[in-house]
Structures are given as C-alpha cells and as structure tokens.
Design a protein around this motif. Structure first.
Motif, PDB file in Angstrom:
ATOM      1  N   GLY A 265      42.108  23.202 -55.296  1.00 39.15           N
ATOM      2  CA  GLY A 265      44.029  23.215 -56.006  1.00 39.15           C
ATOM      3  C   GLY A 265      44.253  22.809 -54.558  1.00 39.15           C
ATOM      4  O   GLY A 265      46.052  23.105 -54.298  1.00 39.15           O
ATOM      5  N   GLN A 266      43.493  21.652 -53.906  1.00 40.05           N
ATOM      6  CA  GLN A 266      44.081  21.924 -52.458  1.00 40.05           C
ATOM      7  C   GLN A 266      45.025  20.284 -52.627  1.00 40.05           C
ATOM      8  O   GLN A 266      44.503  19.490 -53.922  1.00 40.05           O
ATOM      9  CB  GLN A 266      43.145  21.345 -51.608  1.00 40.05           C
ATOM     10  CG  GLN A 266      42.132  22.799 -51.021  1.00 40.05           C
ATOM     11  CD  GLN A 266      42.653  23.666 -50.214  1.00 40.05           C
ATOM     12  OE1 GLN A 266      43.657  22.585 -49.314  1.00 40.05           O
ATOM     13  NE2 GLN A 266      43.056  24.784 -50.756  1.00 40.05           N
ATOM     14  N   ARG A 267      46.089  20.081 -52.270  1.00 36.77           N
ATOM     15  CA  ARG A 267      46.294  18.943 -52.446  1.00 36.77           C
ATOM     16  C   ARG A 267      46.011  17.893 -51.423  1.00 36.77           C
ATOM     17  O   ARG A 267      45.297  18.109 -50.715  1.00 36.77           O
ATOM     18  CB  ARG A 267      48.486  19.074 -51.047  1.00 36.77           C
ATOM     19  CG  ARG A 267      49.155  17.877 -51.991  1.00 36.77           C
ATOM     20  CD  ARG A 267      50.244  18.271 -51.217  1.00 36.77           C
ATOM     21  NE  ARG A 267      51.167  16.619 -50.445  1.00 36.77           N
ATOM     22  CZ  ARG A 267      51.198  16.772 -50.126  1.00 36.77           C
ATOM     23  NH1 ARG A 267      52.509  16.935 -48.877  1.00 36.77           N
ATOM     24  NH2 ARG A 267      51.930  14.887 -49.145  1.00 36.77           N
ATOM     25  N   LEU A 268      45.883  16.224 -52.863  1.00 39.23           N
ATOM     26  CA  LEU A 268      44.951  15.479 -52.111  1.00 39.23           C
ATOM     27  C   LEU A 268      45.705  14.759 -50.682  1.00 39.23           C
ATOM     28  O   LEU A 268      46.846  14.228 -50.785  1.00 39.23           O
ATOM     29  CB  LEU A 268      44.913  14.281 -52.683  1.00 39.23           C
ATOM     30  CG  LEU A 268      44.152  14.467 -54.147  1.00 39.23           C
ATOM     31  CD1 LEU A 268      43.569  13.274 -55.024  1.00 39.23           C
ATOM     32  CD2 LEU A 268      42.880  14.789 -53.747  1.00 39.23           C
ATOM     33  N   ALA A 269      44.687  14.830 -49.779  1.00 38.70           N
ATOM     34  CA  ALA A 269      45.895  14.698 -48.286  1.00 38.70           C
ATOM     35  C   ALA A 269      45.114  13.085 -48.162  1.00 38.70           C
ATOM     36  O   ALA A 269      44.359  12.884 -48.888  1.00 38.70           O
ATOM     37  CB  ALA A 269      45.228  14.691 -47.405  1.00 38.70           C
ATOM     38  N   LYS A 270      45.898  12.018 -47.506  1.00 36.11           N
ATOM     39  CA  LYS A 270      46.235  10.373 -47.235  1.00 36.11           C
ATOM     40  C   LYS A 270      44.894  10.151 -46.989  1.00 36.11           C
ATOM     41  O   LYS A 270      44.049   9.059 -47.286  1.00 36.11           O
ATOM     42  CB  LYS A 270      47.580  10.224 -46.809  1.00 36.11           C
ATOM     43  CG  LYS A 270      46.832   8.489 -46.114  1.00 36.11           C
ATOM     44  CD  LYS A 270      48.460   8.473 -45.830  1.00 36.11           C
ATOM     45  CE  LYS A 270      48.574   6.571 -46.181  1.00 36.11           C
ATOM     46  NZ  LYS A 270      50.024   6.629 -46.486  1.00 36.11           N
ATOM     47  N   ARG A 271      44.200  11.036 -46.032  1.00 38.79           N
ATOM     48  CA  ARG A 271      42.324  10.699 -45.698  1.00 38.79           C
ATOM     49  C   ARG A 271      41.544  11.443 -45.717  1.00 38.79           C
ATOM     50  O   ARG A 271      40.837  11.492 -45.215  1.00 38.79           O
ATOM     51  CB  ARG A 271      42.822  10.572 -43.759  1.00 38.79           C
ATOM     52  CG  ARG A 271      43.776   9.379 -43.634  1.00 38.79           C
ATOM     53  CD  ARG A 271      43.907   9.460 -42.124  1.00 38.79           C
ATOM     54  NE  ARG A 271      44.643   8.443 -41.799  1.00 38.79           N
ATOM     55  CZ  ARG A 271      44.934   7.326 -41.269  1.00 38.79           C
ATOM     56  NH1 ARG A 271      43.893   6.679 -40.925  1.00 38.79           N
ATOM     57  NH2 ARG A 271      46.576   6.867 -41.454  1.00 38.79           N
ATOM     58  N   HIS A 272      41.284  11.490 -46.953  1.00 31.59           N
ATOM     59  CA  HIS A 272      40.441  12.090 -47.956  1.00 31.59           C
ATOM     60  C   HIS A 272      39.653  11.281 -48.510  1.00 31.59           C
ATOM     61  O   HIS A 272      39.244  10.685 -49.237  1.00 31.59           O
ATOM     62  CB  HIS A 272      40.978  13.109 -48.255  1.00 31.59           C
ATOM     63  CG  HIS A 272      39.823  14.584 -49.686  1.00 31.59           C
ATOM     64  ND1 HIS A 272      38.883  14.251 -49.390  1.00 31.59           N
ATOM     65  CD2 HIS A 272      40.074  16.149 -49.944  1.00 31.59           C
ATOM     66  CE1 HIS A 272      38.574  15.838 -49.488  1.00 31.59           C
ATOM     67  NE2 HIS A 272      38.957  16.392 -50.055  1.00 31.59           N
ATOM     68  N   ASP A 273      38.971  11.369 -47.274  1.00 33.83           N
ATOM     69  CA  ASP A 273      37.523  10.410 -47.396  1.00 33.83           C
ATOM     70  C   ASP A 273      37.258  10.438 -48.061  1.00 33.83           C
ATOM     71  O   ASP A 273      37.289   8.890 -48.731  1.00 33.83           O
ATOM     72  CB  ASP A 273      36.829   9.813 -46.714  1.00 33.83           C
ATOM     73  CG  ASP A 273      36.477   8.498 -45.949  1.00 33.83           C
ATOM     74  OD1 ASP A 273      37.651   7.923 -45.955  1.00 33.83           O
ATOM     75  OD2 ASP A 273      35.446   8.077 -45.842  1.00 33.83           O
ATOM     76  N   ALA A 274      36.575  11.005 -49.351  1.00 35.95           N
ATOM     77  CA  ALA A 274      35.971  11.088 -50.384  1.00 35.95           C
ATOM     78  C   ALA A 274      36.119  10.773 -51.550  1.00 35.95           C
ATOM     79  O   ALA A 274      35.241  10.131 -52.219  1.00 35.95           O
ATOM     80  CB  ALA A 274      35.067  12.908 -50.235  1.00 35.95           C
ATOM     81  N   LEU A 275      37.942  10.554 -51.596  1.00 35.44           N
ATOM     82  CA  LEU A 275      38.405  10.171 -52.446  1.00 35.44           C
ATOM     83  C   LEU A 275      38.443   9.143 -52.949  1.00 35.44           C
ATOM     84  O   LEU A 275      40.345   9.117 -53.345  1.00 35.44           O
ATOM     85  CB  LEU A 275      39.946  11.417 -52.972  1.00 35.44           C
ATOM     86  CG  LEU A 275      38.100  13.016 -53.493  1.00 35.44           C
ATOM     87  CD1 LEU A 275      39.607  14.123 -53.524  1.00 35.44           C
ATOM     88  CD2 LEU A 275      37.757  12.716 -54.497  1.00 35.44           C
ATOM     89  N   SER A 276      38.580   8.334 -51.351  1.00 34.42           N
ATOM     90  CA  SER A 276      39.795   6.818 -51.562  1.00 34.42           C
ATOM     91  C   SER A 276      38.876   6.334 -52.284  1.00 34.42           C
ATOM     92  O   SER A 276      37.771   6.218 -53.351  1.00 34.42           O
ATOM     93  CB  SER A 276      39.056   6.372 -49.911  1.00 34.42           C
ATOM     94  OG  SER A 276      37.358   5.847 -50.095  1.00 34.42           O
ATOM     95  N   LEU A 277      39.186   5.312 -52.890  1.00 30.63           N
ATOM     96  CA  LEU A 277      39.222   4.578 -54.300  1.00 30.63           C
ATOM     97  C   LEU A 277      38.113   3.418 -53.621  1.00 30.63           C
ATOM     98  O   LEU A 277      36.722   3.817 -54.668  1.00 30.63           O
ATOM     99  CB  LEU A 277      40.194   3.511 -54.850  1.00 30.63           C
ATOM    100  CG  LEU A 277      41.689   4.051 -55.121  1.00 30.63           C
ATOM    101  CD1 LEU A 277      42.545   2.898 -55.804  1.00 30.63           C
ATOM    102  CD2 LEU A 277      40.871   5.062 -56.229  1.00 30.63           C
ATOM    103  N   ARG A 278      37.705   3.230 -52.593  1.00 25.17           N
ATOM    104  CA  ARG A 278      37.001   2.471 -51.740  1.00 25.17           C
ATOM    105  C   ARG A 278      35.595   3.557 -51.868  1.00 25.17           C
ATOM    106  O   ARG A 278      34.078   2.987 -52.804  1.00 25.17           O
ATOM    107  CB  ARG A 278      36.443   2.213 -50.588  1.00 25.17           C
ATOM    108  CG  ARG A 278      37.556   1.614 -50.005  1.00 25.17           C
ATOM    109  CD  ARG A 278      37.514   0.272 -49.430  1.00 25.17           C
ATOM    110  NE  ARG A 278      37.729  -1.042 -50.177  1.00 25.17           N
ATOM    111  CZ  ARG A 278      37.656  -2.529 -50.024  1.00 25.17           C
ATOM    112  NH1 ARG A 278      37.203  -2.758 -48.751  1.00 25.17           N
ATOM    113  NH2 ARG A 278      38.762  -3.118 -50.963  1.00 25.17           N
ATOM    114  N   THR A 279      36.119   5.055 -51.613  1.00 24.48           N
ATOM    115  CA  THR A 279      34.037   5.443 -51.460  1.00 24.48           C
ATOM    116  C   THR A 279      33.722   5.792 -53.177  1.00 24.48           C
ATOM    117  O   THR A 279      32.537   6.040 -53.549  1.00 24.48           O
ATOM    118  CB  THR A 279      34.745   6.325 -50.922  1.00 24.48           C
ATOM    119  OG1 THR A 279      35.387   6.395 -49.473  1.00 24.48           O
ATOM    120  CG2 THR A 279      33.311   8.320 -50.398  1.00 24.48           C
ATOM    121  N   LEU A 280      34.404   5.741 -53.877  1.00 23.41           N
ATOM    122  CA  LEU A 280      34.110   6.571 -55.592  1.00 23.41           C
ATOM    123  C   LEU A 280      33.711   5.356 -56.621  1.00 23.41           C
ATOM    124  O   LEU A 280      32.417   5.086 -57.267  1.00 23.41           O
ATOM    125  CB  LEU A 280      35.756   7.055 -56.620  1.00 23.41           C
ATOM    126  CG  LEU A 280      36.267   7.894 -55.605  1.00 23.41           C
ATOM    127  CD1 LEU A 280      37.548   8.415 -55.949  1.00 23.41           C
ATOM    128  CD2 LEU A 280      35.850   9.355 -56.514  1.00 23.41           C
TER     129      LEU A 280
END
Ligand code: GLU
Ligand code: ZN
Length: 301
Positions: A265-280
């Motif tokens: 329920g947390q807002r996706l912050a810009k530098r949430h690295d785990a959720l960068s498209l690259r990482t995924l």
C-alpha cells in the motif's frame, strides 16, 4: 520561409514526457500505459518528449536506457527525439529559445519577479501551511522587486546584485482566485491560488527553466490535446493553467491517473530500484506479465 508544420493535425495528441533522472519504474509505465491507451482509443498520436533540462540530475546513460525500456515494455510513439517529427526538437535541452521567448512574455506582462530567497529564508518566513502538494507556500518576500527589475532590463542577472545569490524568477499567483478544470478521469478539480499553492519558480537561479514553464510551453508548442499524468501533479496542473493564461495559450485537457501502490500500500517512489523496469526484466519478467499484474483496473490508490 519554412512551410507550416503539417497541415492536418490529428484531433488527439498525447505525450509521454519522462525525465532521464534514473531508470523507469512501474509507476511511470502505468501512467504512460494509460497515455498510450487514451491515444489509441481516440485514434490519435503519441509523442515522446525527453524532459532533460535538469542537467544536474540528467545522465546520458539514462536517456538510452529510457528509450530501450519504453520500447521493451511495448510503447510506440510517432514523434520523438529518436525519430524526429514536425515539432522537433523533442529534447527539452534543445528548446531553450522557446522557454526564453515565453519568459520574455511573462516579464513584459508583469507576471513574474526575481526572488533571491534561499530555501532556508523561505522556511523561516513561512507561516502558512504547505501547498496541497507539499511545496512551501512562498511568503511573497520579493514580490515588490518586480517593478524596479523590469525597469532595469528584466534579465535574471539584472536582479542579482554582485556577491548575492543568483535570482530565480517567480510567477505571481492571483491570490484568492479559484483555478479549476474538469479532469477527464477525476472530474472537477478546484484550487485556490495563494492558499493551495503560492508564487512558484518559472526560472531557476542556475539559469534552468523550471518544470512548470518548460512543460506548459512544450505541451502547447507540440499541440498536445490531452496531458496524462499522475495525480501527484494535480496542483502543478493548476499552476500551469495560470501560465497558459498568462501566455495567451489554450490549455489542453488533463487526465490524472490515481497513484500506483505496491503490495504494502506504499506509493511507488521514483527510485524504488527493485521495481525499475530494468531490474524486473533482469529477473525474467515479461511486459505481458507486468501489465496484467500491475496495470489492471482497481490497483490505483
Ligand atoms: N518530465 C516530467 C516528469 O517526469 C513530466 C511530468 C508531466 O508533466 O507529466 O515528472
Ligand atoms: Zn524571494
């Protein structure tokens, strides 16, 4: 003389306007996906603009990564920095003359004034609460400087006495006036100038046009008919509507997307690295899978 760009402009023109300050994450992808769908549903065009003005945060590697990640995810644009188009250039860093011309109009129309306050000065002088989007409401300390500055020539440097900090230029908002617009997703939105947001910077002290100005100028110049962006920018939209008005430009339509939340329920912050498209992508996710997991209806918050 150059011929006018393109004679038949499609009714719907949407845009993706990422800033290359880091890797794209799912939050961007979600907003952009809505933008792409809106363009498709309306039989229109999608334009890619590279918002690369902030050279302190901007890095070349992110521009290339951005284009690659967008394509990988399934975005398609018909004008952009990589392919050109009738409203080129599509890199903001190459559009300084547009921003300078707009700034000059704002100066002549007496909409802006130089401000030499530091962030600390503003914090100390502020009695009003923060704006609806958490910016500090500028207390108006430098408002009176407008007239002498315009008489002196009206260049940002004319407002900077030797040895002092370089002046930023602020837009003087019409205090107490209601700025409203009908959002295509969220319905009627109403903000009061001076209460929900204060005088905002249109030109930074380091000589860089601020987001509010460059964005409004480019959306108008590129004939964008609808701006799709996150709901965190609702108050910025109100600010930009004042810029359109001051420049004598018609604002586009706006469609604000609810902000995307993660599993906690947390807002996706810009530098949430785990959720960068690259990482995924590196972890083996596919665009199809990501779209069905994250972009489905009802996930917004
Ligand atoms: N480049 C801006 C950003 O990424 C664009 C925001 C917008 O107006 O949609 O935040
Ligand atoms: Zn000031």
């Amino acid at each position: 003389m150059n011929p006018p760009p393109q004679t038949s402009i499609p009714a719907y023109r949407g845009r993706l306007a990422p800033s290359p300050t880091g890797y794209l994450h799912l939050g961007h992808a979600r907003t952009f996906w809505v933008a792409q769908q809106r363009a498709e549903q309306n039989g229109g065009e999608l334009i890619l603009r590279n918002d690369d003005l902030d050279s302190t945060r901007y890095q070349m590697e992110f521009v290339d990564a951005m284009l690659e990640d967008l394509r990988w995810f399934g975005f398609e644009w018909s004008e952009g920095p990589d392919i050109g188009g009738p409203f080129a250039p599509y890199n903001q860093s190459e559009r300084m003359s547009f921003y300078q011309a707009a700034l000059e109009k704002l100066r002549v129309g007496n909409f802006i004034y130089p401000c030499t306050c530091s962030r600390k000065d503003i914090q100390q002088a502020v009695t009003a609460p923060h704006a609806a989007d958490d910016e500090l409401i500028y207390p108006g300390t430098c408002r009176a400087k407008g007239d002498e500055w315009r008489v002196a020539g009206g260049k940002p440097e004319d407002a900077t006495p030797p040895g002092t900090r370089h002046a930023a230029l602020r837009f003087r908002v019409p205090d107490g006036e209601t700025v409203s617009f009908h959002d295509q997703n969220l319905g009627l939105q109403t903000f009061v100038a001076g209460k929900d947001f204060g005088d905002f910077v249109v030109w930074r002290g380091d000589g860089v046009p601020a987001y509010q100005l460059s964005c409004a100028v480019d959306d108008a110049a590129m004939r964008i008919s609808e701006v799709v962006r996150g709901a965190d920018l609702l108050v910025s939209t109100a600010r930009q509507i004042l810029i359109y008005r001051a420049l004598g430009l018609a604002p586009p339509q706006f469609f604000h997307c609810e902000l995307m939340l993660d599993d906690q329920g947390q807002r996706l912050a810009k530098r949430h690295d785990a959720l960068s498209l690259r990482t995924l992508r590196g972890q083996g996710s596919t665009p199809t899978e990501l779209r069905s997991r994250w972009l489905s209806a009802g996930r917004g918050g």
